[in-house]
Scaffold this active site. Structure first.
Site, PDB file in Angstrom:
ATOM      1  N   ARG A  35       0.823  -1.215   0.000  1.00  0.00           N
ATOM      2  CA  ARG A  35       0.000   0.000   0.000  1.00  0.00           C
ATOM      3  C   ARG A  35       0.858   1.267   0.000  1.00  0.00           C
ATOM      4  O   ARG A  35       0.468   2.278  -0.578  1.00  0.00           O
ATOM      5  CB  ARG A  35      -0.919   0.002   1.214  1.00  0.00           C
ATOM      6  CG  ARG A  35      -2.027  -0.996   1.061  1.00  0.00           C
ATOM      7  CD  ARG A  35      -2.925  -1.019   2.251  1.00  0.00           C
ATOM      8  NE  ARG A  35      -4.188  -1.642   1.885  1.00  0.00           N
ATOM      9  CZ  ARG A  35      -5.193  -1.818   2.713  1.00  0.00           C
ATOM     10  NH1 ARG A  35      -5.092  -1.412   3.957  1.00  0.00           N
ATOM     11  NH2 ARG A  35      -6.303  -2.392   2.312  1.00  0.00           N
ATOM     12  N   LYS A 198     -17.222 -16.215   4.675  1.00  0.00           N
ATOM     13  CA  LYS A 198     -18.661 -16.041   4.899  1.00  0.00           C
ATOM     14  C   LYS A 198     -19.459 -15.666   3.670  1.00  0.00           C
ATOM     15  O   LYS A 198     -19.064 -14.797   2.901  1.00  0.00           O
ATOM     16  CB  LYS A 198     -18.857 -14.931   5.933  1.00  0.00           C
ATOM     17  CG  LYS A 198     -18.428 -15.311   7.313  1.00  0.00           C
ATOM     18  CD  LYS A 198     -18.775 -14.183   8.245  1.00  0.00           C
ATOM     19  CE  LYS A 198     -18.461 -14.525   9.680  1.00  0.00           C
ATOM     20  NZ  LYS A 198     -18.599 -13.320  10.506  1.00  0.00           N
ATOM     21  N   GLY A 355      -7.788  -7.720   0.007  1.00  0.00           N
ATOM     22  CA  GLY A 355      -7.933  -8.551   1.194  1.00  0.00           C
ATOM     23  C   GLY A 355      -7.198  -9.871   1.064  1.00  0.00           C
ATOM     24  O   GLY A 355      -6.032  -9.909   0.674  1.00  0.00           O
ATOM     25  N   GLY A 378     -12.975  -3.954   1.026  1.00  0.00           N
ATOM     26  CA  GLY A 378     -14.361  -3.476   1.110  1.00  0.00           C
ATOM     27  C   GLY A 378     -14.698  -2.458   0.028  1.00  0.00           C
ATOM     28  O   GLY A 378     -15.796  -2.477  -0.537  1.00  0.00           O
TER      29      GLY A 378
HETATM   30  P1  AMP Z   1     -12.794 -13.535   3.728  1.00  0.00           P
HETATM   31  O1  AMP Z   1     -12.191 -12.449   4.563  1.00  0.00           O
HETATM   32  O2  AMP Z   1     -14.276 -13.698   3.888  1.00  0.00           O
HETATM   33  O3  AMP Z   1     -12.372 -13.454   2.270  1.00  0.00           O
HETATM   34  O4  AMP Z   1     -12.216 -14.881   4.296  1.00  0.00           O
HETATM   35  C1  AMP Z   1     -10.871 -15.216   4.232  1.00  0.00           C
HETATM   36  C2  AMP Z   1     -10.572 -16.264   5.231  1.00  0.00           C
HETATM   37  O5  AMP Z   1     -11.384 -17.382   5.008  1.00  0.00           O
HETATM   38  C3  AMP Z   1      -9.142 -16.750   5.175  1.00  0.00           C
HETATM   39  O6  AMP Z   1      -8.482 -16.383   6.347  1.00  0.00           O
HETATM   40  C4  AMP Z   1      -9.290 -18.270   5.063  1.00  0.00           C
HETATM   41  O7  AMP Z   1      -8.407 -18.957   5.917  1.00  0.00           O
HETATM   42  C5  AMP Z   1     -10.701 -18.496   5.485  1.00  0.00           C
HETATM   43  N1  AMP Z   1     -11.256 -19.723   4.915  1.00  0.00           N
HETATM   44  C6  AMP Z   1     -11.300 -20.072   3.618  1.00  0.00           C
HETATM   45  N2  AMP Z   1     -11.819 -21.314   3.492  1.00  0.00           N
HETATM   46  C7  AMP Z   1     -12.086 -21.765   4.725  1.00  0.00           C
HETATM   47  C8  AMP Z   1     -12.610 -22.980   5.259  1.00  0.00           C
HETATM   48  N3  AMP Z   1     -12.956 -23.971   4.450  1.00  0.00           N
HETATM   49  N4  AMP Z   1     -12.745 -23.082   6.588  1.00  0.00           N
HETATM   50  C9  AMP Z   1     -12.368 -22.078   7.397  1.00  0.00           C
HETATM   51  N5  AMP Z   1     -11.869 -20.897   6.971  1.00  0.00           N
HETATM   52  C10 AMP Z   1     -11.731 -20.749   5.643  1.00  0.00           C
END
Ligand code: AMP
Length: 397
Positions: A35, A198, A355, A378
């Protein structure tokens, strides 16, 4: 687009909002300076014109008052080295020390102000606070894409005090140009790859993508909620039970719109959330109780890669598994390689959403092999959802 190219900064003091919210380790060493590097062209342009630069940024999430761990003084040495000059530091972003330091600044010099978020007023978008910041400079430049989706004092409200003298920095301009390519001018086939933890974080994005994409690949933690919603067994994998109905609605919507939703065929499961856990491959929807899915399996990798390699436009947001653990990074790594192959061999335009997908691409050293890696998480998502970003509106308006 009104960029810094439209301004001659000679003898001007430019107040530049940057996003120097970089990760620091326990000894306050910067662990990823992307960044900061991304803001250098704008700073250099102003200095080369014969202007002076006053940098303002936030760092971390202070609770509304000064906290040593979030002081921007920790990045001063690195910034000075990057610019090859001694950057000055004001230990407050408003008040006497900032005013004096800004007043004494001469062309060719750079001043870094202390963390904006040491004042609650920053995130509240307080007008008086913005007015105090505005007094420090003659021209306002916004080069902080990472916070462009926030109507904060320094990202948006401050622009009111610069009715004409306000510009986008090069990073902002580049981010917007690349996001626009995906939003309105995507060459087909257009494939979005969604992953991460999520579903709930990405519903609006998925809904808006259904209007645009040909293929929507879903991996990562969020895929298990889709699997469960369709009657699959997911053991102790990530689940958002209250989103299962929504997953089914998204699948219906996609069908109605002729969008091909591609879910994992198989999954790598573990007996605990640990890199050294026992692991095996099973078909999707057949995860035994007490086991959890931590990555996509080899059949999914093959299917996803095939679709990716035939695409002309790719948007990737979110890892396919827990890529931070070496034993569960294969799915994310394979998808990254497929995106690189599509870019190189098929001439695809590939945009990596900020991210965690940006962190994954960096971990695999593939940042230079894709078309663009966004610095905004975001902000990029909100832009893709079709929202007008306050930081963008403030300059355009
Ligand atoms: P996000 O910030 O929603 O893009 O989520 C990213 C995070 O999701 C990363 O830290 C990954 O380790 C986690 N992640 C991805 N797949 C899985 C999974 N199957 N179980 C648990 N965490 C996960």
């Amino acid at each position: 687009m009104k960029t810094v190219d439209q301004c001659d900064f000679k003898d001007k003091k430019a107040l530049v909002r940057v996003d120097f919210n970089v990760p620091l380790d326990k000894e306050f060493n910067i662990t990823d300076d992307k960044r900061m590097r991304a803001a250098l062209p704008t700073i250099t342009k102003i200095l080369n014109d014969g202007g002076a630069v006053i940098l303002m940024s936030h760092l971390g999430r202070p609770k509304g008052g000064p906290e040593n761990q979030f002081s921007l003084k920790h990045i001063l040495g690195d910034l000075s080295r990057m610019l090859d000059l001694e950057v000055k530091f004001a230990d407050d972003c408003i008040g006497a020390s900032a005013v004096d330091a800004a007043r004494n600044l001469v062309p060719g010099q750079v001043l870094l102000l202390e963390n904006l978020r040491f004042y609650k007023e920053e995130e509240k978008g307080d007008k008086d606070f913005a007015a105090k910041l505005a007094k420090l400079g003659d021209v306002y430049v916004n080069d902080a894409f990472g916070t462009a989706h926030r109507a904060h004092a320094s990202t948006s409200i401050i622009a009111e005090f610069f009715p004409t003298e306000k510009y986008f920095g090069y990073l902002m301009a580049e981010e917007l140009k690349n996001a626009e390519k995906i939003n309105n001018n995507a060459e087909k086939p257009f494939t979005a790859i969604m992953g991460g933890a999520k579903v709930s974080d990405k519903i609006l994005l998925i809904e808006s993508l259904l209007e645009k994409v040909d293929n929507l690949i879903i991996g990562g933690g969020m895929a298990y909620t889709f699997s469960k919603a369709q009657g699959g067994e997911i053991g102790t994998s990530l689940l958002e039970a209250d989103r299962m109905e929504l997953c089914l609605q998204l699948l219906e919507k996609a069908k109605a719109k002729g969008v091909n939703i591609i879910l994992p065929l198989d999954t790598v499961i573990a007996d605990k959330f640990d890199n050294n856990a026992e692991k095996k491959n099973v078909d999707a929807g057949h995860i035994p109780a007490d086991w959890m899915g931590l990555d996509i399996g080899p059949k999914s990798v093959e299917l996803f890669s095939e679709v990716i390699k035939k695409s002309k436009t790719l948007l990737w947001n979110g890892p396919m598994g827990v890529f931070e653990m070496a034993n569960f990074e294969q799915g994310t790594r394979a998808v990254a390689n497929a995106v690189v192959a599509a870019t190189k061999e098929n001439g695809a335009f590939s945009l990596i959403g900020g991210g965690d997908s940006a962190a994954a691409i960096a971990k695999f050293n593939l940042e230079d092999e894709v078309s663009y890696v966004s610095t905004g998480g975001g902000a990029l998502l909100e832009y893709m959802e079709g929202k007008e970003l306050p930081g963008v509106k403030a300059i355009n308006g």
